[in-house]
Design a protein around this motif. Structure first.
Motif, PDB file in Angstrom:
ATOM      1  N   ASP A 179       0.846  -1.204   0.000  1.00  0.00           N
ATOM      2  CA  ASP A 179       0.000   0.000   0.000  1.00  0.00           C
ATOM      3  C   ASP A 179       0.877   1.248   0.000  1.00  0.00           C
ATOM      4  N   GLU A 180       1.851   1.238   0.891  1.00  0.00           N
ATOM      5  CA  GLU A 180       2.754   2.383   1.035  1.00  0.00           C
ATOM      6  C   GLU A 180       3.541   2.636  -0.252  1.00  0.00           C
ATOM      7  N   ARG A 181       4.057   1.562  -0.880  1.00  0.00           N
ATOM      8  CA  ARG A 181       4.909   1.703  -2.054  1.00  0.00           C
ATOM      9  C   ARG A 181       4.116   2.014  -3.334  1.00  0.00           C
ATOM     10  N   THR A 182       2.827   1.763  -3.331  1.00  0.00           N
ATOM     11  CA  THR A 182       2.031   2.020  -4.534  1.00  0.00           C
ATOM     12  C   THR A 182       1.140   3.240  -4.318  1.00  0.00           C
ATOM     13  N   LEU A 183       0.076   3.070  -3.568  1.00  0.00           N
ATOM     14  CA  LEU A 183      -0.865   4.152  -3.348  1.00  0.00           C
ATOM     15  C   LEU A 183      -0.220   5.317  -2.587  1.00  0.00           C
ATOM     16  N   GLY A 184       0.600   4.999  -1.608  1.00  0.00           N
ATOM     17  CA  GLY A 184       1.258   6.052  -0.821  1.00  0.00           C
ATOM     18  C   GLY A 184       2.186   6.916  -1.653  1.00  0.00           C
ATOM     19  N   THR A 185       2.984   6.281  -2.511  1.00  0.00           N
ATOM     20  CA  THR A 185       3.889   7.079  -3.347  1.00  0.00           C
ATOM     21  C   THR A 185       3.113   7.896  -4.371  1.00  0.00           C
ATOM     22  N   PHE A 186       1.995   7.355  -4.844  1.00  0.00           N
ATOM     23  CA  PHE A 186       1.155   8.089  -5.785  1.00  0.00           C
ATOM     24  C   PHE A 186       0.585   9.346  -5.117  1.00  0.00           C
ATOM     25  N   TYR A 187      -0.010   9.179  -3.929  1.00  0.00           N
ATOM     26  CA  TYR A 187      -0.571  10.328  -3.225  1.00  0.00           C
ATOM     27  C   TYR A 187       0.518  11.333  -2.837  1.00  0.00           C
ATOM     28  N   GLN A 188       1.683  10.831  -2.476  1.00  0.00           N
ATOM     29  CA  GLN A 188       2.779  11.730  -2.130  1.00  0.00           C
ATOM     30  C   GLN A 188       3.219  12.552  -3.343  1.00  0.00           C
ATOM     31  N   ALA A 189       3.238  11.926  -4.500  1.00  0.00           N
ATOM     32  CA  ALA A 189       3.589  12.652  -5.725  1.00  0.00           C
ATOM     33  C   ALA A 189       2.554  13.735  -6.025  1.00  0.00           C
ATOM     34  N   LEU A 190       1.277  13.429  -5.809  1.00  0.00           N
ATOM     35  CA  LEU A 190       0.238  14.441  -6.002  1.00  0.00           C
ATOM     36  C   LEU A 190       0.432  15.610  -5.035  1.00  0.00           C
ATOM     37  N   LEU A 191       0.669  15.295  -3.771  1.00  0.00           N
ATOM     38  CA  LEU A 191       0.850  16.338  -2.762  1.00  0.00           C
ATOM     39  C   LEU A 191       2.067  17.197  -3.082  1.00  0.00           C
ATOM     40  N   ASN A 192       3.192  16.557  -3.356  1.00  0.00           N
ATOM     41  CA  ASN A 192       4.414  17.316  -3.660  1.00  0.00           C
ATOM     42  C   ASN A 192       4.238  18.162  -4.911  1.00  0.00           C
ATOM     43  N   GLY A 193       3.619  17.600  -5.928  1.00  0.00           N
ATOM     44  CA  GLY A 193       3.405  18.343  -7.159  1.00  0.00           C
ATOM     45  C   GLY A 193       2.511  19.548  -6.956  1.00  0.00           C
ATOM     46  N   LEU A 194       1.444  19.373  -6.185  1.00  0.00           N
ATOM     47  CA  LEU A 194       0.536  20.486  -5.913  1.00  0.00           C
ATOM     48  C   LEU A 194       1.253  21.590  -5.134  1.00  0.00           C
ATOM     49  N   MET A 195       2.017  21.203  -4.126  1.00  0.00           N
ATOM     50  CA  MET A 195       2.701  22.210  -3.323  1.00  0.00           C
ATOM     51  C   MET A 195       3.790  22.924  -4.129  1.00  0.00           C
ATOM     52  N   ILE A 196       4.479  22.224  -5.005  1.00  0.00           N
ATOM     53  CA  ILE A 196       5.487  22.888  -5.842  1.00  0.00           C
ATOM     54  C   ILE A 196       4.812  23.892  -6.766  1.00  0.00           C
ATOM     55  N   GLN A 197       3.666  23.514  -7.322  1.00  0.00           N
ATOM     56  CA  GLN A 197       2.944  24.470  -8.166  1.00  0.00           C
ATOM     57  C   GLN A 197       2.539  25.699  -7.361  1.00  0.00           C
ATOM     58  N   TRP A 198       2.070  25.484  -6.140  1.00  0.00           N
ATOM     59  CA  TRP A 198       1.674  26.605  -5.309  1.00  0.00           C
ATOM     60  C   TRP A 198       2.881  27.472  -4.953  1.00  0.00           C
ATOM     61  N   LEU A 199       4.007  26.846  -4.585  1.00  0.00           N
ATOM     62  CA  LEU A 199       5.196  27.618  -4.228  1.00  0.00           C
ATOM     63  C   LEU A 199       5.724  28.411  -5.418  1.00  0.00           C
ATOM     64  N   PHE A 200       5.653  27.826  -6.599  1.00  0.00           N
ATOM     65  CA  PHE A 200       6.152  28.488  -7.795  1.00  0.00           C
ATOM     66  C   PHE A 200       5.283  29.679  -8.181  1.00  0.00           C
ATOM     67  N   ASP A 201       3.962  29.474  -8.196  1.00  0.00           N
ATOM     68  CA  ASP A 201       3.054  30.554  -8.585  1.00  0.00           C
ATOM     69  C   ASP A 201       1.660  30.274  -8.025  1.00  0.00           C
ATOM     70  N   PRO A 202       1.366  30.801  -6.834  1.00  0.00           N
ATOM     71  CA  PRO A 202       0.067  30.522  -6.206  1.00  0.00           C
ATOM     72  C   PRO A 202      -1.127  30.894  -7.078  1.00  0.00           C
ATOM     73  N   LYS A 203      -1.001  31.924  -7.883  1.00  0.00           N
ATOM     74  CA  LYS A 203      -2.130  32.373  -8.698  1.00  0.00           C
ATOM     75  C   LYS A 203      -2.508  31.360  -9.780  1.00  0.00           C
ATOM     76  N   SER A 204      -1.523  30.632 -10.293  1.00  0.00           N
ATOM     77  CA  SER A 204      -1.839  29.672 -11.355  1.00  0.00           C
ATOM     78  C   SER A 204      -1.981  28.239 -10.840  1.00  0.00           C
ATOM     79  N   ALA A 205      -1.765  28.022  -9.540  1.00  0.00           N
ATOM     80  CA  ALA A 205      -1.931  26.681  -8.966  1.00  0.00           C
ATOM     81  C   ALA A 205      -3.408  26.292  -9.016  1.00  0.00           C
ATOM     82  N   PRO A 206      -3.701  25.007  -9.186  1.00  0.00           N
ATOM     83  CA  PRO A 206      -5.106  24.594  -9.300  1.00  0.00           C
ATOM     84  C   PRO A 206      -5.852  24.716  -7.972  1.00  0.00           C
ATOM     85  N   SER A 207      -7.143  24.920  -8.086  1.00  0.00           N
ATOM     86  CA  SER A 207      -8.013  24.856  -6.904  1.00  0.00           C
ATOM     87  C   SER A 207      -8.257  23.377  -6.596  1.00  0.00           C
TER      88      SER A 207
END
Length: 195
Positions: free
Chosen positions: A144-172
């Motif tokens: 679970d950790e190596r499949t679903l967990g890494t997938f969700y972690q990638a989503l979280l990290n990607g979203l936060m990087i988008q927000w850090l880079f440009d909050p105005k263009s980050a997705p809702s």
């Protein structure tokens, strides 16, 4: 509170204000009202203390909005609610995310700190799975950790990087959820018959 707890609170404050790289042991001592020897006695090193502070901040951050999540485990409603909570906390958590990126991008300059944070990723992945699916962490296994967990972690990290880079263009949260729905739909669509 004792010195151990005071140090942890001081380190959390320093992480938010200065990040991993710029925080010194003296900064932590000043913020906690303790002494330098206390860091080694209670945590072994400044890096170990900062790692524990980072983990504690992430746990606090998750607890802030996890209690308000009501959608069924694994549902799009729950998915949207979790990301609404993440994005609602971006102002408070942005500096902590910046601090973790400092470590990730530090190369070999902070090997011990990188190793400690890498070791804590499993706990974070289990927490994300639990938040998004409603499954208790103690029921999750390594797969679970190596499949679903890494997938969700990638989503979280990607979203936060988008927000850090440009909050105005980050997705809702709604846009992020719609993207997940569309991606899932495309993945489950029957393949066209080859002619």
């Amino acid at each position: 509170m004792g010195h151990r707890e005071d140090l942890l609170e001081g380190a959390k404050k320093c992480l938010v204000e200065k990040g991993f790289v710029r925080t010194t042991a003296r900064d932590i001592v000043s913020a906690s009202g303790t002494n330098l020897a206390s860091i080694g006695y209670h945590y072994g090193s400044k890096d170990a203390l900062l790692t524990q502070a980072f983990i504690a901040l992430m746990e606090e951050w998750g607890e802030i909005f996890q209690s308000g999540v009501t959608g069924a485990g694994g549902s799009l409603e729950r998915f949207r609610q979790v990301w609404e909570g993440v994005l609602a906390q971006h102002e408070e958590s942005g500096r902590v995310w910046s601090a973790s990126l400092e470590v990730a991008l530090s190369g070999d300059r902070l090997p011990d700190l990188r190793a400690m944070l890498a070791a804590s990723q499993a706990e974070g992945r289990r927490g994300l799975i639990s938040m998004l699916t409603g499954t208790p962490e103690d029921e999750l296994d390594e797969r679970d950790e190596r499949t679903l967990g890494t997938f969700y972690q990638a989503l979280l990290n990607g979203l936060m990087i988008q927000w850090l880079f440009d909050p105005k263009s980050a997705p809702s949260a709604a846009e992020f959820t719609e993207g997940m729905r569309r991606a899932s739909e495309a993945l489950t669509r029957p393949a066209a018959d080859p002619e």
